[in-house]
Write an enzyme that holds these catalytic residues in place. Structure first.
Site, PDB file in Angstrom:
ATOM      1  N   ARG A 111       0.782  -1.277  -0.003  1.00 16.93           N
ATOM      2  CA  ARG A 111       0.033  -0.201   0.028  1.00 16.93           C
ATOM      3  C   ARG A 111       0.961   1.303  -0.078  1.00 16.93           C
ATOM      4  NH1 ARG A 111      -2.718  -3.104   3.706  1.00 16.93           N
ATOM      5  NH2 ARG A 111      -4.896  -3.951   2.809  1.00 16.93           N
ATOM      6  N   GLU A 162      11.562  19.671 -23.891  1.00 22.57           N
ATOM      7  CA  GLU A 162      10.754  20.046 -22.759  1.00 22.57           C
ATOM      8  C   GLU A 162      11.259  21.397 -21.985  1.00 22.57           C
ATOM      9  OE1 GLU A 162       8.234  18.233 -22.372  1.00 22.57           O
ATOM     10  OE2 GLU A 162       8.796  16.178 -23.015  1.00 22.57           O
ATOM     11  N   LYS A 182       8.730  23.677 -12.714  1.00 22.32           N
ATOM     12  CA  LYS A 182       7.729  22.564 -12.694  1.00 22.32           C
ATOM     13  C   LYS A 182       7.077  22.429 -11.356  1.00 22.32           C
ATOM     14  CE  LYS A 182       6.104  17.854 -13.618  1.00 22.32           C
ATOM     15  NZ  LYS A 182       6.222  16.750 -14.209  1.00 22.32           N
TER      16      LYS A 182
HETATM   17  N1  LIG Z   1       5.847  11.063 -14.536  1.00 24.11           N
HETATM   18  C1  LIG Z   1       5.895  12.200 -15.175  1.00 24.11           C
HETATM   19  O1  LIG Z   1       5.519  13.377 -14.927  1.00 24.11           O
HETATM   20  C2  LIG Z   1       6.585  12.200 -16.540  1.00 24.11           C
HETATM   21  C3  LIG Z   1       6.736  13.214 -17.382  1.00 24.11           C
HETATM   22  C4  LIG Z   1       7.247  13.371 -18.650  1.00 24.11           C
HETATM   23  C5  LIG Z   1       7.484  11.956 -19.113  1.00 24.11           C
HETATM   24  N2  LIG Z   1       7.247  10.708 -18.145  1.00 24.11           N
HETATM   25  C6  LIG Z   1       7.732   9.582 -18.811  1.00 24.11           C
HETATM   26  O2  LIG Z   1       9.083   9.293 -18.985  1.00 24.11           O
HETATM   27  C7  LIG Z   1       9.284   8.341 -19.969  1.00 24.11           C
HETATM   28  C8  LIG Z   1      10.501   8.878 -20.833  1.00 24.11           C
HETATM   29  O3  LIG Z   1      11.534   9.011 -20.085  1.00 24.11           O
HETATM   30  P1  LIG Z   1      12.979   9.280 -20.681  1.00 24.11           P
HETATM   31  O4  LIG Z   1      12.825  10.135 -21.761  1.00 24.11           O
HETATM   32  O5  LIG Z   1      13.929   9.657 -19.581  1.00 24.11           O
HETATM   33  O6  LIG Z   1      13.635   7.976 -21.397  1.00 24.11           O
HETATM   34  P2  LIG Z   1      14.038   6.617 -20.726  1.00 24.11           P
HETATM   35  O7  LIG Z   1      13.931   6.628 -19.311  1.00 24.11           O
HETATM   36  O8  LIG Z   1      13.768   5.539 -21.475  1.00 24.11           O
HETATM   37  O9  LIG Z   1      15.695   6.846 -21.019  1.00 24.11           O
HETATM   38  C9  LIG Z   1      16.064   6.637 -22.370  1.00 24.11           C
HETATM   39  C10 LIG Z   1      17.342   6.016 -22.642  1.00 24.11           C
HETATM   40  O10 LIG Z   1      18.414   6.628 -22.011  1.00 24.11           O
HETATM   41  C11 LIG Z   1      19.235   5.538 -21.188  1.00 24.11           C
HETATM   42  N3  LIG Z   1      19.853   6.246 -20.166  1.00 24.11           N
HETATM   43  C12 LIG Z   1      19.184   6.863 -19.304  1.00 24.11           C
HETATM   44  N4  LIG Z   1      19.963   7.624 -18.551  1.00 24.11           N
HETATM   45  C13 LIG Z   1      21.330   7.468 -19.257  1.00 24.11           C
HETATM   46  C14 LIG Z   1      22.454   7.963 -18.927  1.00 24.11           C
HETATM   47  N5  LIG Z   1      22.802   8.734 -18.122  1.00 24.11           N
HETATM   48  N6  LIG Z   1      23.530   7.634 -19.753  1.00 24.11           N
HETATM   49  C15 LIG Z   1      23.258   6.877 -20.713  1.00 24.11           C
HETATM   50  N7  LIG Z   1      22.250   5.915 -20.888  1.00 24.11           N
HETATM   51  C16 LIG Z   1      21.044   6.635 -20.298  1.00 24.11           C
HETATM   52  C17 LIG Z   1      18.139   4.360 -20.772  1.00 24.11           C
HETATM   53  O11 LIG Z   1      18.570   3.142 -20.641  1.00 24.11           O
HETATM   54  C18 LIG Z   1      17.415   4.519 -21.932  1.00 24.11           C
HETATM   55  O12 LIG Z   1      17.588   3.485 -22.883  1.00 24.11           O
HETATM   56  C19 LIG Z   1       8.090   7.962 -20.745  1.00 24.11           C
HETATM   57  O13 LIG Z   1       7.503   6.660 -20.314  1.00 24.11           O
HETATM   58  C20 LIG Z   1       7.209   9.112 -20.307  1.00 24.11           C
HETATM   59  O14 LIG Z   1       5.768   8.721 -20.139  1.00 24.11           O
HETATM   60  C21 LIG Z   1       6.771  10.680 -17.196  1.00 24.11           C
HETATM   61 ZN   LIG Z   2       6.762  15.432 -23.029  1.00 21.06          ZN
END
Ligand SMILES: NC(=O)c1ccc[n+]([C@@H]2O[C@H](COP(=O)([O-])OP(=O)(O)OC[C@H]3O[C@@H](n4cnc5c(N)ncnc54)[C@H](O)[C@@H]3O)[C@@H](O)[C@H]2O)c1
Ligand SMILES: [Zn+2]
Length: 370
Positions: A121, A185, A227
């Site tokens: 939970r 972003e 944000k």
């Molecule tokens: N919760 C929220 O408010 C919110 C807001 C925006 C997006 N999101 C979510 O975020 C997700 C996308 O996140 P993202 O763009 O960070 O993608 P991700 O988490 O998939 O990371 C992108 C890629 O980069 C690699 N990676 C990450 N950090 C690294 C580093 N420092 N060095 C080398 N490789 C690295 C990861 O292994 C992955 O292959 C989506 O699922 C989206 O829905 C959530």
């Molecule tokens: Zn976005």
């Protein structure tokens, strides 16, 4: 190091932004934990670079830390993956006082945050964010989720982390396309809320593009403040938080339409950031056609996006009618008219709920002939 405090009526937490923060995760997590067990959830791409130092920091602080590594990519944001993680946490004997440490980008923080929100939970979690998108967006705000096969982020919960660490040193290894997605972003935040940040992006893009740690610390901290202001005013997304959708109503539809089609957007493989850049251009053009904003700020937005390697021109091969149909299905559609966040100036947006399909069509068409 900079610090942004996030405060709600009955709770709050800190976002720390700076270089070389990984070594302090252990002490900080120990201070939050009410039991000696912790679990790190990360993905394979991040684990290769940062898992060992993180585990060393947790163990060095006296925590019994186990790691669960999921495959990199959106497909890991699933109930199946969450189910496997509950097993892992049980086997590692995490209890109500234990802490989950999410090490990674938005995929990992959404997934690990969701697992922490639902295991027993709800237990505490710490976000150690390693992508630019994660640091400026996904790790702040407490929205956690996994995807349903038919709908992204369908299954989720609001569960604020106890601490967020944005270690800008980790951005050094982030692939270029992922870095650019985060920059989209950043531009969004500047356009909706912060003309000063926009001015910085315009006049000093090189240190950011060169990933200078001081420049990144400054940019990430400014974005976290934006944000934080928005979510503190609207923790459960009932009003102001909608402004964070700027560029995303058109952007999401373009992203899906392009994935169904050629897989390309703006001349390269589709990414969320490329879609959002084009979405912001389309939405700014809708505002321009309505006389809400002048052509000069729209052109400034276009130049900044271009400078950051983001697309501003749409190929004719993207199926615009499909894109419009997808937007009508979007949850924000109201009786055929769509709700949009449109810019009025750099740093100011307005919520509009009567955008007709043809206005969007014309805006998208204008991007194909740029
Ligand atoms: N919760 C929220 O408010 C919110 C807001 C925006 C997006 N999101 C979510 O975020 C997700 C996308 O996140 P993202 O763009 O960070 O993608 P991700 O988490 O998939 O990371 C992108 C890629 O980069 C690699 N990676 C990450 N950090 C690294 C580093 N420092 N060095 C080398 N490789 C690295 C990861 O292994 C992955 O292959 C989506 O699922 C989206 O829905 C959530
Ligand atoms: Zn976005």
């Amino acid at each position: 190091m900079q610090q942004v405090n996030i405060r709600f009526t009955s709770s709050g937490y800190v976002v720390r932004i700076g270089s070389n923060l990984l070594p302090r995760v252990g002490q900080e997590t120990r201070a939050i934990a009410r039991s000696p067990r912790a679990a790190v959830i990360t993905d394979a791409g991040v684990a290769a670079h940062y898992l060992d130092p993180l585990l060393a920091s947790l163990r060095g602080a006296g925590l019994q830390a186990e790691a669960a590594v999921v495959p990199a990519g959106e497909a890991s944001k699933s109930l199946t993956q969450a189910g496997e993680l509950y097993d892992r946490l049980l086997r590692a004997r995490l209890d109500r006082g234990s802490v989950v440490v999410a090490l990674g980008g938005g995929v990992v923080t959404d997934l690990a945050g969701f697992v922490a929100a639902t295991y027993m939970r709800g237990i505490a979690w710490v976000a150690v964010s390693t992508t630019l998108l994660g640091q400026v967006d996904a790790s702040v705000g407490g929205k956690t989720a996994v995807d349903h096969p038919r709908c992204k982020n369908l299954i989720g919960a609001f569960h604020q982390p106890s601490l967020v660490l944005a270690d800008v040193s980790t951005l050094a290894t982030l692939p270029d396309e992922e870095f650019r997605t985060g920059l989209a972003e950043v531009v969004k935040h500047a356009v909706i809320r912060d003309a000063q940040l926009f001015g910085l992006l315009e006049t000093r893009p090189d240190p950011i593009l060169g990933r200078d740690p001081d420049a990144l610390e400054d940019v990430v901290a400014r974005n976290v403040k934006i944000k934080a202001d928005v979510i503190m005013a609207d923790p459960h997304e009932s009003g102001l938080r909608r402004i964070l959708n700027y560029g995303h109503t058109v952007g999401h539809a373009l992203e899906s339409a392009a994935i169904e089609g050629s897989g390309k957007l703006g001349g390269a493989p589709v990414t969320h950031g490329r879609a959002v850049a084009l979405g912001m251009m389309a939405e700014a053009r809708i505002a321009l056609a309505r006389g809400l904003i002048g052509s000069a700020p729209v052109e400034r937005q276009r130049q900044v996006l271009k400078r950051f390697g983001l697309p501003v021109q749409l190929e004719a091969s993207v199926d615009l009618e499909r894109c419009l149909a997808l937007m009508q299905h979007d949850k924000k559609a109201l009786a055929g008219r769509l709700r949009f966040v449109l810019p009025e100036a750099i740093g100011a947006v307005r919520d509009v709920d009567d955008v007709a399909e043809d206005e969007i069509r014309q805006a998208l068409l204008s991007l194909t002939s740029d």
